[in-house]
Design a protein around this motif. Structure first.
Motif, PDB file in Angstrom:
ATOM      1  N   ALA A 168     -33.919  71.082 110.524  1.00 52.22           N
ATOM      2  CA  ALA A 168     -33.903  71.772 111.814  1.00 52.22           C
ATOM      3  C   ALA A 168     -32.644  72.617 111.966  1.00 52.22           C
ATOM      4  O   ALA A 168     -32.690  73.751 112.451  1.00 52.22           O
ATOM      5  N   ALA A 169     -31.509  72.075 111.517  1.00 55.85           N
ATOM      6  CA  ALA A 169     -30.247  72.812 111.633  1.00 55.85           C
ATOM      7  C   ALA A 169     -30.255  74.064 110.762  1.00 55.85           C
ATOM      8  O   ALA A 169     -29.805  75.135 111.188  1.00 55.85           O
ATOM      9  N   ALA A 170     -30.763  73.947 109.533  1.00 58.27           N
ATOM     10  CA  ALA A 170     -30.817  75.102 108.634  1.00 58.27           C
ATOM     11  C   ALA A 170     -31.784  76.157 109.156  1.00 58.27           C
ATOM     12  O   ALA A 170     -31.526  77.365 109.034  1.00 58.27           O
ATOM     13  N   ASN A 171     -32.894  75.722 109.750  1.00 58.93           N
ATOM     14  CA  ASN A 171     -33.854  76.672 110.308  1.00 58.93           C
ATOM     15  C   ASN A 171     -33.237  77.466 111.453  1.00 58.93           C
ATOM     16  O   ASN A 171     -33.503  78.663 111.610  1.00 58.93           O
ATOM     17  N   LYS A 172     -32.394  76.824 112.258  1.00 57.16           N
ATOM     18  CA  LYS A 172     -31.736  77.531 113.354  1.00 57.16           C
ATOM     19  C   LYS A 172     -30.664  78.500 112.845  1.00 57.16           C
ATOM     20  O   LYS A 172     -30.463  79.582 113.382  1.00 57.16           O
ATOM     21  N   LYS A 173     -29.980  78.114 111.770  1.00 61.18           N
ATOM     22  CA  LYS A 173     -28.831  78.886 111.296  1.00 61.18           C
ATOM     23  C   LYS A 173     -29.225  80.037 110.382  1.00 61.18           C
ATOM     24  O   LYS A 173     -28.613  81.114 110.423  1.00 61.18           O
ATOM     25  N   TYR A 174     -30.246  79.817 109.534  1.00 60.88           N
ATOM     26  CA  TYR A 174     -30.607  80.804 108.520  1.00 60.88           C
ATOM     27  C   TYR A 174     -32.055  81.248 108.669  1.00 60.88           C
ATOM     28  O   TYR A 174     -32.915  80.485 109.104  1.00 60.88           O
ATOM     29  N   LYS A 175     -32.311  82.473 108.262  1.00 59.53           N
ATOM     30  CA  LYS A 175     -33.674  82.990 108.212  1.00 59.53           C
ATOM     31  C   LYS A 175     -34.259  82.742 106.823  1.00 59.53           C
ATOM     32  O   LYS A 175     -33.532  82.514 105.855  1.00 59.53           O
ATOM     33  N   HIS A 176     -35.584  82.817 106.747  1.00 61.80           N
ATOM     34  CA  HIS A 176     -36.253  82.683 105.459  1.00 61.80           C
ATOM     35  C   HIS A 176     -37.455  83.618 105.443  1.00 61.80           C
ATOM     36  O   HIS A 176     -37.947  84.040 106.486  1.00 61.80           O
ATOM     37  N   ASN A 225     -41.779  88.567 106.693  1.00 57.14           N
ATOM     38  CA  ASN A 225     -40.445  89.067 107.020  1.00 57.14           C
ATOM     39  C   ASN A 225     -39.467  87.908 107.229  1.00 57.14           C
ATOM     40  O   ASN A 225     -39.875  86.788 107.559  1.00 57.14           O
ATOM     41  N   GLN A 226     -38.183  88.192 107.052  1.00 60.30           N
ATOM     42  CA  GLN A 226     -37.173  87.178 107.311  1.00 60.30           C
ATOM     43  C   GLN A 226     -37.254  86.718 108.772  1.00 60.30           C
ATOM     44  O   GLN A 226     -37.303  87.544 109.691  1.00 60.30           O
ATOM     45  N   HIS A 227     -37.265  85.410 108.979  1.00 65.13           N
ATOM     46  CA  HIS A 227     -37.457  84.867 110.321  1.00 65.13           C
ATOM     47  C   HIS A 227     -36.983  83.423 110.380  1.00 65.13           C
ATOM     48  O   HIS A 227     -36.780  82.769 109.351  1.00 65.13           O
ATOM     49  N   HIS A 228     -36.815  82.908 111.584  1.00 64.26           N
ATOM     50  CA  HIS A 228     -36.650  81.489 111.835  1.00 64.26           C
ATOM     51  C   HIS A 228     -38.015  80.952 112.281  1.00 64.26           C
ATOM     52  O   HIS A 228     -38.705  81.616 113.061  1.00 64.26           O
ATOM     53  N   ASP A 229     -38.416  79.779 111.814  1.00 66.63           N
ATOM     54  CA  ASP A 229     -39.602  79.164 112.385  1.00 66.63           C
ATOM     55  C   ASP A 229     -39.354  78.930 113.872  1.00 66.63           C
ATOM     56  O   ASP A 229     -38.275  78.487 114.276  1.00 66.63           O
ATOM     57  N   LYS A 230     -40.359  79.235 114.712  1.00 63.80           N
ATOM     58  CA  LYS A 230     -40.237  79.033 116.154  1.00 63.80           C
ATOM     59  C   LYS A 230     -40.367  77.534 116.442  1.00 63.80           C
ATOM     60  O   LYS A 230     -41.457  76.972 116.342  1.00 63.80           O
ATOM     61  N   SER A 256     -31.551  83.888 104.255  1.00 66.32           N
ATOM     62  CA  SER A 256     -30.545  84.898 104.567  1.00 66.32           C
ATOM     63  C   SER A 256     -29.748  84.514 105.805  1.00 66.32           C
ATOM     64  O   SER A 256     -30.213  83.745 106.660  1.00 66.32           O
ATOM     65  N   LYS A 257     -28.537  85.059 105.904  1.00 60.39           N
ATOM     66  CA  LYS A 257     -27.705  84.874 107.079  1.00 60.39           C
ATOM     67  C   LYS A 257     -28.197  85.801 108.196  1.00 60.39           C
ATOM     68  O   LYS A 257     -28.998  86.707 107.962  1.00 60.39           O
ATOM     69  N   LYS A 258     -27.702  85.563 109.397  1.00 64.59           N
ATOM     70  CA  LYS A 258     -28.108  86.402 110.529  1.00 64.59           C
ATOM     71  C   LYS A 258     -27.737  87.862 110.312  1.00 64.59           C
ATOM     72  O   LYS A 258     -28.375  88.768 110.842  1.00 64.59           O
ATOM     73  N   SER A 259     -26.703  88.091 109.517  1.00 63.92           N
ATOM     74  CA  SER A 259     -26.285  89.464 109.210  1.00 63.92           C
ATOM     75  C   SER A 259     -27.278  90.177 108.302  1.00 63.92           C
ATOM     76  O   SER A 259     -27.223  91.394 108.137  1.00 63.92           O
ATOM     77  N   GLY A 260     -28.193  89.409 107.687  1.00 64.84           N
ATOM     78  CA  GLY A 260     -29.127  89.972 106.726  1.00 64.84           C
ATOM     79  C   GLY A 260     -28.724  89.750 105.289  1.00 64.84           C
ATOM     80  O   GLY A 260     -29.496  90.017 104.363  1.00 64.84           O
ATOM     81  N   THR A 261     -27.511  89.277 105.069  1.00 61.83           N
ATOM     82  CA  THR A 261     -27.033  88.999 103.716  1.00 61.83           C
ATOM     83  C   THR A 261     -27.825  87.856 103.097  1.00 61.83           C
ATOM     84  O   THR A 261     -28.018  86.816 103.733  1.00 61.83           O
ATOM     85  N   THR A 262     -28.276  88.041 101.865  1.00 59.49           N
ATOM     86  CA  THR A 262     -29.040  86.992 101.188  1.00 59.49           C
ATOM     87  C   THR A 262     -28.136  85.808 100.867  1.00 59.49           C
ATOM     88  O   THR A 262     -27.070  85.965 100.266  1.00 59.49           O
ATOM     89  N   LEU A 263     -28.554  84.643 101.277  1.00 59.91           N
ATOM     90  CA  LEU A 263     -27.815  83.410 101.007  1.00 59.91           C
ATOM     91  C   LEU A 263     -28.298  82.773  99.703  1.00 59.91           C
ATOM     92  O   LEU A 263     -27.508  82.347  98.870  1.00 59.91           O
ATOM     93  N   LYS A 264     -29.616  82.743  99.517  1.00 60.94           N
ATOM     94  CA  LYS A 264     -30.198  82.153  98.315  1.00 60.94           C
ATOM     95  C   LYS A 264     -31.577  82.758  98.087  1.00 60.94           C
ATOM     96  O   LYS A 264     -32.334  82.961  99.039  1.00 60.94           O
TER      97      LYS A 264
END
Length: 222
Positions: A177-185, A123-128, A155-163
């Motif tokens: 680290a910054a991308a992991n905090k900002k975007y889900k994968h 599922n879409q998530h941020h690494d802990k 994906s963005k936090k809204s759920g919109t696919t970024l890439k």
């Protein structure tokens, strides 16, 4: 950052063979119970390789009779006993050394995650990152031994696919680290997919494991 053909041909051949040989070591890693319940979804079968350390903080040349650094994403405590010493597996140690040399990192933890059908997904998530060394990225090497590429999504936090990336064999990504905090994968469900795909994820885990205040003591059965 993204790489095509990350591993040199001879190492790729050795890692493919290693992945096939080691597949019987994969196990389900369940999430810890919440309100007395936990999910029994397989959460994708995997195994974990890492360094183990003696009382002086030196890596053990072999075996697991020492201290391990734990990537804590909320898994059950029993899964901590599944990890193996990467120094016992020369191909895996050479792979980690190669990853660190090419990325300039000092990763000390490998998750080897198997996907055999479309019900194996993440599922879409941020690494802990609470157990990461501060500011370190994570690295993903995609191995596609059989079948067509699966789609890895940011994906963005809204759920919109970024890439969305259809990762090929021997393709690699490093997520800051910054991308992991900002975007889900995550890896999308694909009910029609059959194949043999493996994600190898490298992380830099710190020496500390944070405990909640007044945490409940739990016994682990070895």
């Amino acid at each position: 950052q993204r790489w095509q053909d990350f591993l040199p041909p001879e190492m790729l051949k050795n890692v493919h063979e290693f992945i096939r040989q080691q597949q019987d070591h994969r196990q389900p890693y369940y999430a810890a119970a919440v309100m007395g319940k936990y999910s029994t979804r397989d959460n994708v079968p995997k195994f974990v390789l890492k360094y183990f350390y003696d009382a002086n903080g030196e890596p053990l040349a072999s075996g697991t009779d020492g201290v391990q650094r734990i990537y804590d994403w909320g898994q059950t405590e029993e899964t901590h006993t599944y990890a193996r010493n990467i120094n016992d597996l020369p191909v895996a140690k050479a792979l980690l050394d190669c990853i660190n040399k090419q990325t300039g990192q000092q990763h000390n933890n490998l998750y080897v995650i198997y996907y055999f059908d479309g019900d194996h997904y993440i599922n879409q998530h941020h690494d802990k990152d609470k157990t990461f060394v501060d500011g370190t990225p994570f690295f993903l090497l995609n191995l596609l031994l059989e079948g067509n590429p699966r789609v890895f999504q940011f994906s963005k936090k809204s759920g919109t696919t970024l890439k969305a990336i259809a990762l090929k064999d021997n393709e690699a990504l490093e997520v800051s680290a910054a991308a992991n905090k900002k975007y889900k994968h995550g890896l999308k469900v694909n009910k029609s997919w059959k194949g043999f795909r493996v994600s190898i994820v490298a992380r830099t885990i710190n020496e500390s494991l944070l405990a909640k205040p007044a945490a409940e003591e739990r016994k682990v059965e070895y």
